[in-house]
Design a protein around this motif. Structure first.
Motif, short mmCIF file in Angstrom:
data_model
loop_
_atom_site.label_atom_id
_atom_site.label_comp_id
_atom_site.label_asym_id
_atom_site.label_seq_id
_atom_site.Cartn_x
_atom_site.Cartn_y
_atom_site.Cartn_z
N GLU A 228 4.42 -3.18 16.44
CA GLU A 228 4.81 -4.60 16.57
C GLU A 228 4.20 -5.23 17.82
N THR A 229 4.21 -4.48 18.92
CA THR A 229 3.69 -5.01 20.18
C THR A 229 2.19 -5.22 20.12
N VAL A 230 1.46 -4.24 19.58
CA VAL A 230 0.01 -4.38 19.47
C VAL A 230 -0.34 -5.60 18.64
N LYS A 231 0.35 -5.78 17.53
CA LYS A 231 0.08 -6.93 16.66
C LYS A 231 0.36 -8.23 17.40
N MET A 232 1.49 -8.28 18.12
CA MET A 232 1.86 -9.50 18.85
C MET A 232 0.85 -9.84 19.93
N LEU A 233 0.44 -8.84 20.72
CA LEU A 233 -0.50 -9.10 21.82
C LEU A 233 -1.88 -9.48 21.29
N GLN A 234 -2.26 -8.88 20.18
CA GLN A 234 -3.56 -9.24 19.59
C GLN A 234 -3.54 -10.66 19.03
N GLU A 235 -2.43 -11.03 18.39
CA GLU A 235 -2.35 -12.37 17.79
C GLU A 235 -2.18 -13.45 18.85
N MET A 308 -17.71 -0.56 6.20
CA MET A 308 -18.09 -1.97 6.12
C MET A 308 -17.34 -2.77 7.18
N LEU A 309 -18.03 -3.72 7.78
CA LEU A 309 -17.43 -4.61 8.77
C LEU A 309 -17.46 -6.03 8.22
N LEU A 310 -16.28 -6.62 8.03
CA LEU A 310 -16.17 -8.01 7.56
C LEU A 310 -15.82 -8.91 8.74
N THR A 311 -16.55 -10.01 8.90
CA THR A 311 -16.36 -10.89 10.05
C THR A 311 -16.06 -12.31 9.59
N VAL A 312 -15.03 -12.91 10.16
CA VAL A 312 -14.69 -14.32 9.92
C VAL A 312 -15.46 -15.17 10.92
N ASN A 313 -16.23 -16.13 10.42
CA ASN A 313 -17.00 -17.03 11.28
C ASN A 313 -16.50 -18.45 11.08
N VAL A 314 -16.18 -19.12 12.19
CA VAL A 314 -15.71 -20.51 12.13
C VAL A 314 -16.72 -21.39 12.86
N ARG A 315 -17.25 -22.37 12.16
CA ARG A 315 -18.22 -23.28 12.76
C ARG A 315 -17.71 -24.70 12.64
N GLY A 316 -18.01 -25.50 13.65
CA GLY A 316 -17.59 -26.89 13.64
C GLY A 316 -17.62 -27.46 15.03
N ASP A 320 -11.86 -27.92 18.73
CA ASP A 320 -11.63 -27.37 20.06
C ASP A 320 -11.21 -25.91 19.91
N GLU A 321 -11.01 -25.22 21.04
CA GLU A 321 -10.71 -23.78 21.00
C GLU A 321 -9.41 -23.48 20.28
N LYS A 322 -8.40 -24.34 20.47
CA LYS A 322 -7.11 -24.11 19.83
C LYS A 322 -7.22 -24.27 18.32
N GLN A 323 -7.93 -25.31 17.88
CA GLN A 323 -8.11 -25.52 16.45
C GLN A 323 -8.89 -24.37 15.82
N LYS A 324 -9.93 -23.92 16.53
CA LYS A 324 -10.74 -22.82 16.03
C LYS A 324 -9.92 -21.55 15.90
N ALA A 325 -9.10 -21.26 16.92
CA ALA A 325 -8.26 -20.06 16.90
C ALA A 325 -7.25 -20.12 15.77
N ASP A 326 -6.70 -21.30 15.52
CA ASP A 326 -5.72 -21.47 14.44
C ASP A 326 -6.36 -21.21 13.08
N ILE A 327 -7.57 -21.73 12.88
CA ILE A 327 -8.28 -21.51 11.61
C ILE A 327 -8.63 -20.03 11.45
#
Length: 410
Positions: A228-235, A308-316, A320-327
């Motif tokens: 639970e802690t690892v997940k919380m700190l990562q998120e 396999m390594l799957l990567t999420v890429n957000v462009r725009g 701002d950083e907060k919006q990008k992190a939320d997406i």
């Protein structure tokens, strides 16, 4: 009260309260946040007279009053009336534009009592561990909670609040270390849980909670708290280098079973409660061990298997950083759902970073991996309609060595 019938006691931790021989006041009965700020500032700076301009800057930090001196006088007047409930003394004195707490009236402030208890430990440095333990236990008894919220909002109190919080956290961790030595794991868990309720993002507190639970023989609870802690700190922090937590986790796994058990116990312990139907999602440390085991097996058999390594890429550019992190967070959740429902029960998956998942795909050729990747991406594109997000993938053969020829030792 400190051997003086005029003494005033002040509570600033957890709540605001000031008590004298005649009665007491709290934030509600004082009826004025500005009056409370003025009173606390004078109490904390009671060793000197405070100029009216300094008080004005403190009370009206959001914008200067048109008539600061006059408004301050009126505020002091109303505060003096409110303080009469404490006793008949003149608690606030003034002269030539200076205001001060009456030096003839002794004051005991909970923050200062706690600070003195911590400072005494530093100065005396008791060699006996039992004496150290008693001193730290007394210091923590003096700490009744973080500074009252109304004050923590003030710029002039931020450094004070940070200082007392750091004192408290240090005392908790020192006492936790002592409790480990004395074998008092229940007490260790208790004080660290309390501290974590004030600062849930402190990794070291969770390390001691895990150690405390494991010390009580509550391995399953310790592992659950770790996950639970690892997940919380990562998120919440995007932190992945959690070496201290991982160390405690590895210790639990190493020491989890030391007594003699039967084969029936083995199946009871290792078997799954229900028949699995989807991919095996696990913590990264577990994935790492599975990968190494597979690499050894494949090396011995001369077979090929792929990761396999799957990567999420957000462009725009407009994000701002907060919006990008939320997406990114929403995209990762959607991708996890797709991985969970699309892969086989023999496949293994783990969150690798804030924007990546890593997959182990047994019995798949390189061409099969490409088909799987395209299927996952197609499902994602259909279910997550946000054109600023793309999914990319990389595939590499499982090996005891990395692609550049270095043996994977870690």
């Amino acid at each position: 009260m400190n051997g003086n019938d005029k003494a005033i006691t002040v509570t600033l931790m957890g709540k605001f309260q000031i008590e004298g021989p005649g009665g007491k006041l709290d934030e509600k009965s004082l009826h004025s946040k500005k009056g409370m700020k003025l009173l606390v500032y004078l109490l904390l700076h009671r060793k000197r007279p405070v100029p009216s301009q300094e008080l004005g800057d403190v009370i009206w930090s959001e914008g200067q009053s048109e008539n600061p001196a006059g408004v301050l006088k009126n505020l002091v007047y109303r505060l003096r009336i409110s303080l009469k409930v404490l006793g008949n003394d003149s608690y606030i004195v003034s002269s030539h534009g200076l205001y001060a707490w009456n030096s003839e009236i002794p004051v005991v402030i909970d923050l200062e009592v706690f600070e003195e208890a911590c400072e005494r430990i530093k100065q005396e440095k008791p060699a006996d561990i039992e004496e150290q333990k008693r001193d730290y236990e007394y210091a923590l008894e003096c700490y009744t909670g973080p500074m009252v919220d109304t004050l923590q909002e003030e710029t002039w109190m931020i450094s004070e609040a940070t200082y007392y919080n750091a004192l408290y956290m240090n005392a908790v961790k020192e006492l936790a270390s002592i409790y480990q030595t004395t074998g008092q794991f229940e007490q260790m868990t208790e004080i660290c849980r309390r501290a974590a309720s004030y600062d849930p993002l402190d990794e070291e507190l969770h390390y001691w909670i895990i150690k405390g639970l494991a010390g009580q023989g509550k391995d399953d609870l310790a592992i659950a708290h770790y996950e639970e802690t690892v997940k919380m700190l990562q998120e919440r922090l995007g932190v992945w280098n959690l070496d201290k937590l991982k160390h405690a986790y590895r210790e639990i796994l190493q020491n989890k079973r030391i007594e003699r058990r039967s084969m029936e116990d083995v199946f009871e312990e290792f078997g799954e409660k229900e028949k699995p139907t989807t991919v095996f999602f696990c913590q990264y440390e577990i994935f790492q061990q599975i990968y190494r085991m597979e690499a050894r097996r494949l090396e011995r058999l001369g077979l090929a298997e792929y990761v396999m390594l799957l990567t999420v890429n957000v462009r725009g550019r407009s994000l701002d950083e907060k919006q990008k992190a939320d997406i990114e967070q929403k995209a990762m959740k959607k991708l996890k759902d797709i991985i969970s429902t699309s892969l086989r029960i023999g496949d293994v998956a783990s969150e690798y970073s804030r924007t990546q998942y890593v997959l182990l795909l047994p019995a798949c050729t390189y061409e099969d991996c490409a088909i799987i990747a395209r299927r996952l991406i197609r499902k994602f594109d259909t279910g997550f309609r946000n054109f600023s997000v793309t999914i990319t993938y990389e595939t590499e053969e499982v090996s005891l060595q990395s692609p550049n020829g270095i043996v994977n030792q870690k």
